[in-house]
Motif scaffolding. Structure first.
Motif, PDB file in Angstrom:
ATOM      1  N   SER A 347       3.575   9.506 -20.765  1.00  0.00           N
ATOM      2  CA  SER A 347       2.742  10.672 -20.661  1.00  0.00           C
ATOM      3  C   SER A 347       3.369  11.211 -21.698  1.00  0.00           C
ATOM      4  O   SER A 347       4.544  11.550 -21.861  1.00  0.00           O
ATOM      5  N   THR A 348       2.307  12.324 -22.498  1.00  0.00           N
ATOM      6  CA  THR A 348       2.878  12.892 -23.531  1.00  0.00           C
ATOM      7  C   THR A 348       3.139  14.494 -23.021  1.00  0.00           C
ATOM      8  O   THR A 348       2.627  14.695 -21.877  1.00  0.00           O
ATOM      9  N   SER A 349       3.624  15.131 -24.318  1.00  0.00           N
ATOM     10  CA  SER A 349       4.010  16.589 -23.701  1.00  0.00           C
ATOM     11  C   SER A 349       2.742  17.355 -23.729  1.00  0.00           C
ATOM     12  O   SER A 349       2.719  18.486 -22.911  1.00  0.00           O
ATOM     13  N   SER A 350       1.608  17.062 -24.357  1.00  0.00           N
ATOM     14  CA  SER A 350       0.458  17.795 -24.003  1.00  0.00           C
ATOM     15  C   SER A 350      -0.286  17.263 -23.087  1.00  0.00           C
ATOM     16  O   SER A 350      -1.237  17.746 -22.706  1.00  0.00           O
ATOM     17  N   GLY A 351       0.102  16.227 -22.112  1.00  0.00           N
ATOM     18  CA  GLY A 351      -0.606  16.023 -20.727  1.00  0.00           C
ATOM     19  C   GLY A 351      -1.513  14.684 -21.280  1.00  0.00           C
ATOM     20  O   GLY A 351      -2.379  13.877 -20.143  1.00  0.00           O
ATOM     21  N   ASP A 352      -1.547  14.184 -22.428  1.00  0.00           N
ATOM     22  CA  ASP A 352      -2.610  12.906 -22.820  1.00  0.00           C
ATOM     23  C   ASP A 352      -1.656  11.836 -22.216  1.00  0.00           C
ATOM     24  O   ASP A 352      -0.575  11.957 -21.673  1.00  0.00           O
ATOM     25  N   LEU A 353      -2.427  10.666 -22.201  1.00  0.00           N
ATOM     26  CA  LEU A 353      -1.863   9.506 -21.859  1.00  0.00           C
ATOM     27  C   LEU A 353      -1.873   8.242 -22.761  1.00  0.00           C
ATOM     28  O   LEU A 353      -2.972   8.309 -23.393  1.00  0.00           O
ATOM     29  N   LEU A 354      -0.745   7.786 -23.282  1.00  0.00           N
ATOM     30  CA  LEU A 354      -0.579   6.884 -24.477  1.00  0.00           C
ATOM     31  C   LEU A 354      -0.749   5.438 -23.574  1.00  0.00           C
ATOM     32  O   LEU A 354       0.358   5.244 -22.866  1.00  0.00           O
ATOM     33  N   VAL A 355      -1.399   4.429 -24.006  1.00  0.00           N
ATOM     34  CA  VAL A 355      -1.456   3.144 -23.290  1.00  0.00           C
ATOM     35  C   VAL A 355      -1.449   2.105 -24.527  1.00  0.00           C
ATOM     36  O   VAL A 355      -2.345   2.321 -25.334  1.00  0.00           O
ATOM     37  N   ILE A 356      -0.386   1.286 -24.459  1.00  0.00           N
ATOM     38  CA  ILE A 356      -0.431   0.249 -25.409  1.00  0.00           C
ATOM     39  C   ILE A 356      -1.079  -1.344 -24.640  1.00  0.00           C
ATOM     40  O   ILE A 356      -0.876  -1.159 -23.605  1.00  0.00           O
ATOM     41  N   MET A 357      -1.879  -1.919 -25.227  1.00  0.00           N
ATOM     42  CA  MET A 357      -2.740  -2.822 -24.819  1.00  0.00           C
ATOM     43  C   MET A 357      -2.861  -3.905 -25.717  1.00  0.00           C
ATOM     44  O   MET A 357      -2.807  -3.820 -26.793  1.00  0.00           O
ATOM     45  N   LYS A 358      -2.979  -5.134 -25.296  1.00  0.00           N
ATOM     46  CA  LYS A 358      -3.506  -6.301 -25.992  1.00  0.00           C
ATOM     47  C   LYS A 358      -4.901  -6.739 -25.517  1.00  0.00           C
ATOM     48  O   LYS A 358      -5.348  -6.642 -24.292  1.00  0.00           O
ATOM     49  N   SER A 359      -5.508  -7.538 -26.453  1.00  0.00           N
ATOM     50  CA  SER A 359      -6.742  -8.133 -26.192  1.00  0.00           C
ATOM     51  C   SER A 359      -6.583  -9.310 -25.328  1.00  0.00           C
ATOM     52  O   SER A 359      -5.653  -9.954 -24.949  1.00  0.00           O
ATOM     53  N   ASP A 360      -7.923  -9.561 -24.713  1.00  0.00           N
ATOM     54  CA  ASP A 360      -7.948 -10.733 -23.400  1.00  0.00           C
ATOM     55  C   ASP A 360      -7.579 -12.249 -24.408  1.00  0.00           C
ATOM     56  O   ASP A 360      -6.764 -13.002 -23.731  1.00  0.00           O
TER      57      ASP A 360
END
Length: 516
Positions: A347-360
Motif C-alpha cells: 500500500s503506497t503513500s498516495s493510497g494506491d495499491l502495488l501488486v506483483i504478479m506472475k502469469s498463469d
C-alpha cells in the motif's frame, strides 16, 4: 566588444543629460558625470555611494552570472528531472490507455456475445413453443380429415347399395334395408381454430442498455505539481540518523497457531498483522495477545498481506486470483485477475495499491499499480524491452514503496533487489555487497524506513540469519545480525523506525532497534 565599455559609450549623465556618465550611484541608481557628482551629494536625504561605472557594470555582470548559475543548477537538478519523470509517466499512461481501451473493447464484445447467446436461447425456446402448437394443430386437422374421409367412403357405399336395391325385385333384400340417413345428417364437426400470434414487445432501448451494463464515467483531472528547492545548507529529508553497530532486541512477540510464519505488517506502533502457513490472518499486540483473527474467503493461505493508509488489511489470494480488503468483519474482493496470479502487495503513500504478479504459465512477472480496483500503471520491462523481474519457479516476490516513491522488489530467483522509479524506470539492481559470491544472495522480505533505506531478509543461507540494509541508491550499509535473529522472512517498519521481523521457523515476531 566588451559590453562594459560599449555600455559606457552611450550612457549619459542623469542630471545634465549631456556629458558621458563614467560614474554610478548604487543608492539612487543614477548615472553621473564628474561635474554633477557634487550636486548629487548635495541631496542630504540619502547616504550616497558613487562608484565608477565600470565597477558597477562589473558587479552587475557578476550578479547576472550568479543568477544564470542558480537558474542552470535549478533547471538541471530539479526542473529537468521532474519534466523527464512527467514525460515517462505520460508515455506509460499512453501505453496503459491503449491496453485499457483494448480491455474495454474485449469486455464489450464478451458482453455482446453473452447477450446474443441469451437471445438465441430465447428464440430456440419460442420456436419450440411454435413447433408444439403446430404439432397439436396438425393432429387435430388430421383427425378431422380421417373421420370425414371415412364417412365419405361409407356414404358412397350406401348410395351404391340403394341404387342396387331400387333395381332389384328381391323382396327379401329390400326388407333388410336399414336407413342411415339420420346418422349421416349429423355432419362432421367444423374445426374452429384460434391461431397463435407473436406479440412482440416494443424494444426499450434504455432497458436494453441497462441489461447490457454501463461504462463508469471517464474522469480526467489535472493536478498541479510542485517541488521545493532546498535552501542552502538545508536538507529536504529527515535528519540523518546513525545506525547502531549492533541492533538491539526490544521484544519477542509470540504468535500462536502457525507452523510457519511468513508475513508481518504494522497496523500501528502497538499492533501487528501476521500471516503464515494456514488460512488465518491474526492481529496481535506487542504482548502477543490475539486481538482479532480473519479467515480468507477461499480457505487458502494468503500470499501476502499489507495494511492500507486507512487501516484496512488487504491480502492476495492465490486460489481465486483475487485481492481482498478486510474491513471490520467484512471481506470485500477488490480485484480479480485473469491470466495472472497475485503474489506480493504494497500500500503506497498516495493510497494506491502495488501488486506483483506472475502469469498463469509462470513465464512473465509484472508490477501493477491500482487505484481502488482501477489499473493505473504496469511495470514489466526496461528501456531495452528486457524483463525487469525473473519468471518461473515458485519463489514469492515481495515489494515495498520507498519514501522517494521508488518501487523496491525482492526478487529471490534473480538474486537481486530490483528498484525502479515511480515512472517504472530501472534505477539499480542490488545483488549483495561487493564481496558477495555470485548466486549467494536471495532476498525475500523487504521494507523501507524514514531515511529511505531499504531492508531485506537474505534467505540464501539460513544459518546467516541476517538482514541487509542498503541506501536509496543501492549502496550497502551493513548487516543486521548477531541479535538473536533466526530464519528472518517478513519485514515491516513502524513510524519510529523500529523493525519487526517475522521468523519463519520459530513463529515469533521480533522488534529490533537499529538506529541510535
Amino acid at each position: 566588444m566588451d559590453p562594459r565599455y560599449s555600455a559606457q559609450d552611450v550612457v549619459r549623465c542623469a542630471l545634465c543629460r549631456d556629458a558621458v556618465a563614467p560614474l554610478y550611484c548604487n543608492v539612487c541608481h543614477t548615472h553621473l558625470c564628474g561635474d554633477c557628482v557634487e550636486k548629487h551629494f548635495s541631496d542630504k536625504s540619502k547616504v550616497h555611494n558613487v562608484v565608477p561605472l565600470e565597477q558597477f557594470l562589473s558587479t552587475d555582470f557578476e550578479s547576472k552570472r550568479e543568477v544564470l548559475r542558480r537558474d542552470l543548477q535549478e533547471l538541471e537538478k530539479y526542473i529537468f528531472p521532474k519534466y523527464q519523470e512527467s514525460a515517462a509517466i505520460i508515455k506509460t499512461q499512453k501505453t496503459d490507455q491503449l491496453k485499457h481501451s483494448q480491455k474495454l473493447t474485449s469486455e464489450l464484445n464478451k458482453q455482446g456475445e453473452a447477450l446474443h447467446r441469451e437471445i438465441h436461447t430465447i428464440i430456440q425456446r419460442k420456436q419450440a413453443e411454435i413447433n408444439e402448437m403446430n404439432a397439436q394443430h396438425l393432429a387435430a386437422i388430421e383427425k378431422q380429415e380421417g373421420e370425414t374421409n371415412k364417412a365419405l367412403h361409407e356414404i358412397k357405399q350406401v348410395i351404391q347399395d340403394l341404387k342396387s336395391l331400387l333395381e332389384t325385385s328381391d323382396v327379401g333384400l329390400v326388407s333388410k334395408y336399414r336407413s342411415r340417413i339420420a346418422e349421416f345428417r349429423k355432419l362432421p364437426h367444423k374445426l374452429k381454430i384460434s391461431l397463435p400470434n407473436l406479440l412482440p414487445q416494443k424494444i426499450n432501448r434504455e432497458e436494453l442498455l441497462k441489461q447490457f451494463g454501463s461504462l463508469s464515467p471517464l474522469s480526467i483531472e489535472t493536478e498541479e505539481q510542485g517541488y521545493t528547492v532546498p535552501s542552502p545548507g538545508a536538507e529536504s529529508s529527515p535528519p540523518a540518523r546513525p545506525l547502531l553497530d549492533v541492533p538491539r532486541l526490544i521484544t519477542d512477540i509470540p504468535t500462536t497457531g502457525y507452523r510457519y510464519l511468513y508475513d508481518v505488517s504494522c497496523l500501528s506502533d502497538e499492533e501487528i498483522w501476521t500471516s503464515g502457513g494456514n488460512q488465518i490472518m491474526k492481529l496481535f499486540n506487542l504482548k502477543g495477545e490475539l486481538l482479532k483473527s480473519v479467515q480468507t474467503k477461499s480457505g487458502r493461505t494468503p500470499e501476502d498481506i499489507a495494511v492500507t493508509r486507512s487501516g484496512g488489511l488487504v491480502y492476495a489470494d492465490f486460489e481465486d486470483r483475487s485481492i481482498n480488503l478486510v474491513s471490520g468483519t467484512q471481506i470485500q474482493t477488490l480485484i480479480t485477475l485473469r491470466g495472472w496470479i497475485p503474489r506480493g502487495l504494497c500500500s503506497t503513500s498516495s493510497g494506491d495499491l502495488l501488486v506483483i504478479m506472475k502469469s498463469d504459465d509462470y513465464k512473465q512477472t509484472k508490477v501493477v499499480r491500482y487505484s481502488g480496483s482501477t489499473e493505473k500503471q504496469t511495470i514489466q520491462r526496461d528501456d531495452q524491452g528486457k524483463p525487469l523481474y525473473s519468471s518461473g519457479g515458485f519463489y514469492i516476490k515481495y515489494l515495498s514503496e520507498n519514501r522517494n516513491s521508488d518501487i523496491c522488489v525482492a526478487d529471490c530467483r534473480a538474486g537481486a533487489v530490483v528498484v525502479v522509479s515511480a515512472a517504472g524506470k530501472l534505477r539499480f539492481r542490488y545483488t549483495g555487497p561487493p564481496s558477495t559470491p555470485g548466486g549467494s544472495f536471495c532476498p525475500y522480505g523487504i521494507t523501507t524506513d524514514s531515511q529511505a533505506n531499504i531492508l531485506t531478509s537474505d534467505t540464501s543461507d539460513w544459518w546467516n540469519h541476517r538482514i541487509h540494509i542498503i541506501d536509496q541508491d543501492g549502496l550497502f550499509l551493513r548487516y543486521l545480525h548477531n541479535c538473536g535473529l533466526q530464519y528472518p522472512r517478513g519485514l515491516c517498519v513502524d513510524s519510529q523506525d523500529y523493525l519487526f521481523v517475522a521468523e519463519e521457523n520459530t513463529g515469533k515476531v521480533k522488534k529490533l532497534q537499529y538506529y541510535k
